[in-house]
Design an enzyme around this catalytic site. Sequence first.
Site, short mmCIF file in Angstrom:
data_model
loop_
_atom_site.label_atom_id
_atom_site.label_comp_id
_atom_site.label_asym_id
_atom_site.label_seq_id
_atom_site.Cartn_x
_atom_site.Cartn_y
_atom_site.Cartn_z
N LYS A 38 52.99 -2.12 3.81
CA LYS A 38 53.19 -0.90 5.09
C LYS A 38 51.77 -1.70 5.87
O LYS A 38 51.30 -0.88 5.31
CB LYS A 38 53.60 -0.11 4.72
CG LYS A 38 53.67 0.77 6.09
CD LYS A 38 54.87 2.12 5.67
CE LYS A 38 54.60 2.97 7.28
NZ LYS A 38 55.97 3.94 6.36
N ARG A 96 58.07 7.82 15.23
CA ARG A 96 57.35 9.18 15.51
C ARG A 96 57.84 9.95 15.76
O ARG A 96 58.17 12.02 15.65
CB ARG A 96 56.02 8.82 15.16
CG ARG A 96 55.24 8.84 14.17
CD ARG A 96 54.11 8.10 13.72
NE ARG A 96 53.61 7.32 12.87
CZ ARG A 96 52.45 6.25 12.92
NH1 ARG A 96 51.24 6.80 13.68
NH2 ARG A 96 52.06 5.64 11.49
N LYS A 140 46.92 7.30 10.19
CA LYS A 140 46.81 6.51 9.42
C LYS A 140 46.46 5.19 8.60
O LYS A 140 46.76 5.08 7.29
CB LYS A 140 48.87 6.39 9.18
CG LYS A 140 49.56 7.27 9.48
CD LYS A 140 51.30 7.32 9.17
CE LYS A 140 51.89 8.03 9.60
NZ LYS A 140 53.25 8.49 8.95
N GLU A 169 48.41 -5.42 -3.15
CA GLU A 169 49.90 -4.40 -3.19
C GLU A 169 51.32 -4.93 -3.99
O GLU A 169 51.95 -4.43 -4.93
CB GLU A 169 50.07 -3.73 -1.58
CG GLU A 169 49.04 -2.96 -1.20
CD GLU A 169 48.62 -1.93 -1.87
OE1 GLU A 169 49.56 -1.29 -2.50
OE2 GLU A 169 47.48 -0.93 -1.19
N LYS A 227 56.57 -4.96 6.14
CA LYS A 227 56.76 -3.38 7.41
C LYS A 227 55.69 -3.88 8.75
O LYS A 227 54.70 -3.20 8.02
CB LYS A 227 57.17 -1.95 6.77
CG LYS A 227 57.01 -1.91 8.04
CD LYS A 227 57.89 -0.03 7.44
CE LYS A 227 57.85 1.01 8.80
NZ LYS A 227 58.29 2.63 8.36
N SER A 278 61.02 -0.20 14.69
CA SER A 278 61.35 0.80 16.01
C SER A 278 61.05 0.15 17.56
O SER A 278 61.46 -0.03 17.77
CB SER A 278 60.84 2.32 15.59
OG SER A 278 59.80 2.55 15.53
N TYR A 304 67.53 -1.59 13.51
CA TYR A 304 68.47 -0.66 13.98
C TYR A 304 69.40 -1.94 14.46
O TYR A 304 70.07 -1.23 15.13
CB TYR A 304 67.20 0.08 15.58
CG TYR A 304 66.53 0.96 14.98
CD1 TYR A 304 66.32 1.96 13.57
CD2 TYR A 304 64.80 0.32 14.42
CE1 TYR A 304 65.99 2.50 12.69
CE2 TYR A 304 64.12 1.15 13.84
CZ TYR A 304 64.56 2.48 13.01
OH TYR A 304 63.52 3.08 12.37
C1 PBG Z 1 56.43 7.56 7.34
C2 PBG Z 1 57.65 6.17 8.20
C3 PBG Z 1 57.33 5.38 8.78
C4 PBG Z 1 58.78 4.38 9.27
C5 PBG Z 1 59.91 4.71 8.34
N1 PBG Z 1 58.19 5.92 7.82
C6 PBG Z 1 56.22 4.98 9.87
C7 PBG Z 1 55.27 5.42 9.95
O1 PBG Z 1 55.15 7.42 10.56
O2 PBG Z 1 53.80 5.90 9.54
C8 PBG Z 1 58.63 3.37 10.47
C9 PBG Z 1 60.00 3.44 11.26
C10 PBG Z 1 60.15 2.71 12.30
O3 PBG Z 1 59.42 2.54 13.37
O4 PBG Z 1 61.45 2.17 12.21
N2 PBG Z 1 56.54 7.54 6.59
#
Ligand code: PBG
Length: 335
Positions: free
Chosen positions: A194, A204, A226, A242, A257, A283, A322
Amino acid sequence: MFKIRPRRLRKNSSIISLTQENWVKAEDLIYPVFVKSGSENQEIKSMPNIYRFSLDNLLREIEDSMALGIKAIALFPVVEEEFKTLSAEESYNPNSLNQKTIRAIKKRFPELILISDIALDPYTSHGHDGLIRDGKILNDETVKVLAMMALAQAEAGADIVAPSDMMDGRIGAIRQALDENNFFDTKIMSYTAKYKSNLYAPFRDALGSLGSKKSYDENSDIPKDKSSYQMNYANSREALRELELDIAEGADIVMVKPAGWYGDIIQTFKQNSTIPIAAYQVSGEYAMIYSAYQAGYIDLEPAIIESLTAIKRAGADLILSYFSRHCLRITQKIK
Ligand code: PBG
């Protein structure tokens, strides 16, 4: 003399599709959905056509999606501010919105594969995926809470738990907690590679997690981003590390991701493992494609299919998107 003529196989649409290597099909798609409390849906501004659903409406959305061929959903709860704390207790509450929603969905649709998210960001007051002390994200303390969270979700009926937090050692700790409590069949889909991506901003916004809050205090010692747990997008060999760890710790499915800009990582995973590979079209990928369409710059439907096919071509077995419903409506020619 003769000429080699690759164009022979591009003569018409029948021969083109007969020789097509990769297809996106309903069986490969996972539809991410947001649930909120209350009875009204809310559209997510940065994700046109995607909603935070009330539980009732979510059940309707799932029924409709299953009629299109969707076999799996990934559930994300929008947690009310009053339940967000520094120690994220709501994450393992058996009566949280998330756990109640899992129970309601599995009762109504026992054959649906329900994937439940494991990470603290919806539940912490600062929106980070980990507990924090003295401005530092605490790894092992966070992992303990994640294991409790996995148990609460498995008890509620989740088929797959999906840790999206990037703490070290969480897959092993979750597997151990599940095994000790006889949840031998609960699968773990790990967010293995990730990356710290700019493409999570609309998500978010949807959840009201890190960076989306007006009340965010620039002067606090809370980390601004992060980068101490999500991966540096300049690295690929680190993703292999990982991958090795997650497989050794018992992951059933590994994920890359985001997806679209990370095809090389998906391909590396495919070549270096024997378990299924998932990729998350996040997203921001959705928002980029959708807003370019809204501006009149690209056609939506062919762009959706191209984006998903490219992720399959890279080597993904499963795709979280999505656009899942759009994709199936397009391929089934439903308007
Ligand atoms: C965090 C989380 C994130 C997404 C799913 N779970 C990203 C983040 O805020 O670091 C992202 C999914 C998306 O952008 O569609 N646990």
